[in-house]
Write an enzyme that holds these catalytic residues in place. Sequence first.
Site, PDB file in Angstrom:
ATOM      1  CD1 TRP A 325      -2.996   1.462   0.878  1.00  0.00           C
ATOM      2  CD2 TRP A 325      -1.410   2.437   2.109  1.00  0.00           C
ATOM      3  NE1 TRP A 325      -3.444   2.714   1.240  1.00  0.00           N
ATOM      4  CE2 TRP A 325      -2.499   3.331   1.983  1.00  0.00           C
ATOM      5  CE3 TRP A 325      -0.292   2.828   2.845  1.00  0.00           C
ATOM      6  CZ2 TRP A 325      -2.488   4.584   2.580  1.00  0.00           C
ATOM      7  CZ3 TRP A 325      -0.293   4.088   3.432  1.00  0.00           C
ATOM      8  CH2 TRP A 325      -1.389   4.949   3.291  1.00  0.00           C
ATOM      9  CG  HIS A 326       3.386   2.321   3.275  1.00  0.00           C
ATOM     10  ND1 HIS A 326       2.766   1.317   3.980  1.00  0.00           N
ATOM     11  CD2 HIS A 326       3.354   3.413   4.081  1.00  0.00           C
ATOM     12  CE1 HIS A 326       2.390   1.773   5.153  1.00  0.00           C
ATOM     13  NE2 HIS A 326       2.726   3.040   5.244  1.00  0.00           N
ATOM     14  N   GLY A 327       3.787   1.766  -1.382  1.00  0.00           N
ATOM     15  CA  GLY A 327       4.444   2.132  -2.623  1.00  0.00           C
ATOM     16  C   GLY A 327       4.741   0.953  -3.509  1.00  0.00           C
TER      17      GLY A 327
END
Length: 482
Positions: A325-327
């Site tokens: 989700w973060h990257g």
Amino acid sequence: MLFNSLDFAVFLPIVFVLYWFVFKNQLKAQNILIVIASYIFYGWWDWRFLSLIAFSTIVDFFIGRKLSNESNSNNRKLLLWTSIFVNLGFLGFFKYYNFFLDNFITAFSFFGNEIKANSLNIILPVGISFYTFQTLSYTIDVYRKKLKPTSDFFAFTAFVSFFPQLVAGPIERATNLLPQFYKKRTFDYRSSIDGLRQILWGLFKKIVIADNCAVYANLIFNNSDDYSGSTLILGAIFFTFQIYGDFSGYSDIAIGTSRLFGFDLKQNFAFPYFSRNIAEFWRRWHISLSSWFKDYVYIPLGGSRGGILKKIKNTFIIFVVSGFWHGANWTFIIWGALNAIYFLPLLLTNRNRNYIEIVANNKFFPNFKEIIQMLVTFSLTILAWIFFRANNVGHAFSILEEVFSKSTLSIPSFEGFTKSMIIILMIFFFISVEWLGRRGKFALEKIYVVKFRFIRWSFYLLLVIIIIIFGASQQDFIYFQF
């Protein structure tokens, strides 16, 4: 529009005056004002992406309405999956298209087959990961019949686009925030003063701690081949405080700003670096995201019910998905997997719920055992942050190789090392204030126990002066890229 910009310093008072003085006691007008202000706030960055948030809002509003009148289970599932497909489709395209394409090409090249495909120059819309999850929570809760769908389009649009937390959270649930748009709001002086305190502390975290730590973290990580293991560890520590000051600072400003307009947002950080194990850390770090994954991914998968293999599988899924989700980079996936490895022993030995209350809750100082626990947890967290910050997996492992070498025993040295001592002193000051205020929802919440107003206002003035002095190194918020 940045919270730490002159634009926002002008924007906020104008919206505040219109909200409380021009449209006072006019609920619908206030909600419409919030929508207009939110779209201006978001469009200030790039007006083209307003269409994405508008489209997502319209789709989920009408799917919610349709779900309330639909009793057929298959049709309800179709509506739910339509919402999921639209929202995650946008998120997947803008955030992960090039990642999957590059890895697809690499995979085929490994077997001797070359595929020619061009990556797209895609601009990631700011905040898409946050408002996507916020609208999804609404549709899922309506589908589960935990929430009645709204018929007030302006209230729903204001919920989705609410400017204080639109770009980087907290990720609010419709069950908490949406009903607040239905109710008449009255100005609460004490709540507003608390909001201003939280904004002040958030600005201190961002401008003094995060932005100045970023200067040295970037210098060391971007030139990691030139530095010893001890210097790289110091760089990782700078990044550890950068990301906490940056993201929790944003949350504090968002929550404090919301209180100025009569809204209560959920706490997003609860002093995570005072945690005694990784399970406690994840209950205190980015709470809105952790609870979102728990309720909408982990529990539907079966949670911690079932055998050991199922527990391990579900734990890895939740942490790896959180990392992804973060990257769109393998470094984030490894960061998530590493935290799963940290977490699993606690889960399998039923010690993951050991520390619910804050450390040294009824004491001023922690005991020796708690100090060791906090240091070990903090060290494990720093190790994981190296993967989070590194440019790629190879970069992360090259840093770790140097960290676990004899050069770690040397004295840290880099350009500007002496000047960085001032920031290190500011970090100690920051930790001290956070420790004293750890029983509140933010560090300055309980400052009213200081009876002398002169002392309180002198402390506020001190923070303002420090912010002005250290305000030269303005940086974007880290989580804008997520």
